[in-house]
Design an enzyme around this catalytic site. Structure first.
Site, PDB file in Angstrom:
ATOM      1  N   PHE A 199      39.067  20.061  35.479  1.00  0.00           N
ATOM      2  CA  PHE A 199      39.485  18.728  35.055  1.00  0.00           C
ATOM      3  C   PHE A 199      38.321  17.740  34.998  1.00  0.00           C
ATOM      4  O   PHE A 199      38.362  16.743  34.276  1.00  0.00           O
ATOM      5  CB  PHE A 199      40.575  18.193  35.991  1.00  0.00           C
ATOM      6  N   LYS A 200      37.270  18.005  35.738  1.00  0.00           N
ATOM      7  CA  LYS A 200      36.174  17.049  35.811  1.00  0.00           C
ATOM      8  C   LYS A 200      35.328  17.016  34.551  1.00  0.00           C
ATOM      9  O   LYS A 200      34.447  16.164  34.415  1.00  0.00           O
ATOM     10  CB  LYS A 200      35.317  17.353  37.040  1.00  0.00           C
ATOM     11  N   ASP A 201      35.595  17.918  33.607  1.00  0.00           N
ATOM     12  CA  ASP A 201      34.873  17.889  32.341  1.00  0.00           C
ATOM     13  C   ASP A 201      35.068  16.560  31.612  1.00  0.00           C
ATOM     14  O   ASP A 201      34.144  16.053  30.970  1.00  0.00           O
ATOM     15  CB  ASP A 201      35.325  19.032  31.435  1.00  0.00           C
TER      16      ASP A 201
ATOM     17  N   THR B 270      32.792  19.764  40.555  1.00  0.00           N
ATOM     18  CA  THR B 270      32.029  18.619  40.063  1.00  0.00           C
ATOM     19  C   THR B 270      30.656  19.040  39.563  1.00  0.00           C
ATOM     20  O   THR B 270      30.202  18.591  38.504  1.00  0.00           O
ATOM     21  CB  THR B 270      31.872  17.559  41.160  1.00  0.00           C
TER      22      THR B 270
END
Length: 436
Positions: A106-108, A141
């Site tokens: 999701f951190k993309d 991350t």
């Protein structure tokens, strides 16, 4: 718009200053002086819009007055080269699949957006020396930031990670890239990595000699864009007639993702309640129950990206609610799951629903199941990473080998390039100054 420090001891900053600095001079986290709201009609119209259109609408509300609107739209377009679909898993429980980006996490979204926004401000400000991005990672991350910033001119990234405490695939995603990415393997925990980053920002000599910023969710350009997919998820559920009476469960580590969701709610998104799903690192759950916040050293779990004992964005949550515990618990609930419970959830959902969870998403799903949704309620949990990123763990739990997507296979072909360091700030300071 100006951005103030959660510690209230630093002067207000512009968006440009907040993004380039990362952390306020008094050690606090930047917060926008106001949170823009979207009218109810605009929220209802989201179901007719694409992810790009939704994200651009939210981005313009936050950042449009501080940068060229066309440049901001281009950043959104470049950031969102992938979708975040909502998938029905079990009755009224839906998964928001956030693992379709380049590093399958999701951190993309936040990492790619920040990389491009920082590049925009470096060009606009005419900074002619390298900007050094410091980022601590407990898992996902590091890969998202490293790949988001890879090859961007005048930016160097230093990824600090706890040696032996991230999955092999996660490590490959940031420790094999080279170019402007340096992996720093710390002999300690994620909290030690995060403490080193914060200590570096507080060091006067380092800040005089090096241009430092952070790409963790302490940076406003990292966490605010994560609100995009909450609006996109609502739009998808609204198309299906399931957006009413919505509860969203967020697997939580450093709490940037939950904070972005709370900002989305404050902007007008109709979410009835949020649930913060914890693993054994449950200091936030204890705060919800007691009103007392007691950070402690993190412990290793199957859901390693949530192994955080002193989450940075807790300060933003407190500030958002005026340090009012009663107001927070009205809108945010919490839960805690052990490794045994996480494994049992992954195994049972795979068996019963043919849906493969990663350990973090398992916490989110189980929280909604335990909540016992009532008729008319919809539960949405954030599936934050592809299960193949935790292949050894998931294979062992289910007994079924996880197929590794081609994107991850490509990372695994690279050679590890990392620099081992201890967890003392003086050693880290010497290392950074040697890069000058």
């Amino acid at each position: 718009m100006k951005y103030y420090s959660t510690n209230r001891q630093a002067p207000p900053a512009s968006l440009e200053e907040a993004v380039i600095r990362g952390l306020a001079g008094d050690g606090g986290l930047y917060m926008p002086e106001r949170i823009p709201t979207l009218e109810a009609a605009a929220i209802r119209s989201l179901k007719d819009k694409s992810f790009h259109e939704i994200a651009d609408r939210v981005a313009q509300a936050f950042f449009g007055e501080d940068m060229d609107p066309d440049a901001l739209t281009a950043i959104v377009q470049d950031t969102l080269s992938f979708d975040t679909p909502v998938v029905q898993v079990d009755g009224a429980i839906y998964s928001l699949e956030l693992f379709h980006g380049p590093t399958l996490a999701f951190k993309d979204v936040g990492a790619r957006f920040m990389a491009r926004m920082l590049g925009y401000f470096i060009r606009r400000k005419g900074i002619d020396r390298e900007v050094n991005v410091l980022v601590a990672t407990s898992g996902d991350t590091g890969g998202a930031v490293a790949n988001g910033f890879l090859g961007i001119p005048r930016i160097r990234v230093f990824v600090l990670y706890p040696g032996g405490k991230v999955s092999p695939i996660q490590e490959c995603q940031f420790a094999t890239l080279g170019q402007n990415i340096t992996a720093v393997e710390i002999d300690g925990t994620f909290d030690d990595c995060q403490a080193l980053v914060k200590a570096a920002f507080a060091d006067g000599e380092l800040n005089r000699r090096l241009q430092l910023t952070s790409a963790n969710s302490i940076n406003v350009a990292r966490f605010l864009p994560q609100s995009f997919y909450y609006f996109h998820a609502f739009a998808q559920l609204d198309r299906a007639g399931r957006a009413g009476n919505l509860t969203v469960c967020v697997p939580s580590g450093n709490f940037g993702n939950l904070t972005a969701g709370l900002f989305a709610r404050r902007m007008g998104l109709p979410v009835r309640q949020f649930i913060a799903a914890n693993n054994r690192n449950d200091v936030f759950l204890e705060y919800l129950r007691t009103g007392i916040y007691t950070p402690r050293p993190s412990v290793a779990t199957l859901a390693n990206a949530m192994d955080v004992g002193n989450p940075s964005n807790f300060a933003r949550i407190l500030d958002l609610y005026g340090h009012d515990h009663a107001a927070i618990i009205q809108q945010v609930a919490g839960c805690r799951y052990t490794d045994e419970q996480i494994a049992a959830t992954v195994r049972e959902v795979c068996r019963a629903h043919r849906y493969l969870l990663d350990p973090h998403g398992a916490c989110g799903y189980q929280a909604l199941l335990d909540r016992r949704l009532q008729p008319g309620e919809t539960g949405l949990f954030l599936e934050t990473a592809h299960p193949a990123k935790f292949k050894e763990t998931v294979d062992r739990i289910t007994g079924i080998p996880v197929e590794i997507p081609p994107a991850l296979q490509a990372f695994m072909q690279g050679k590890k390039q990392s620099i081992p360091l201890g967890k003392d700030i003086e050693g880290f300071k010497r290392f950074l100054l040697a890069q000058e």
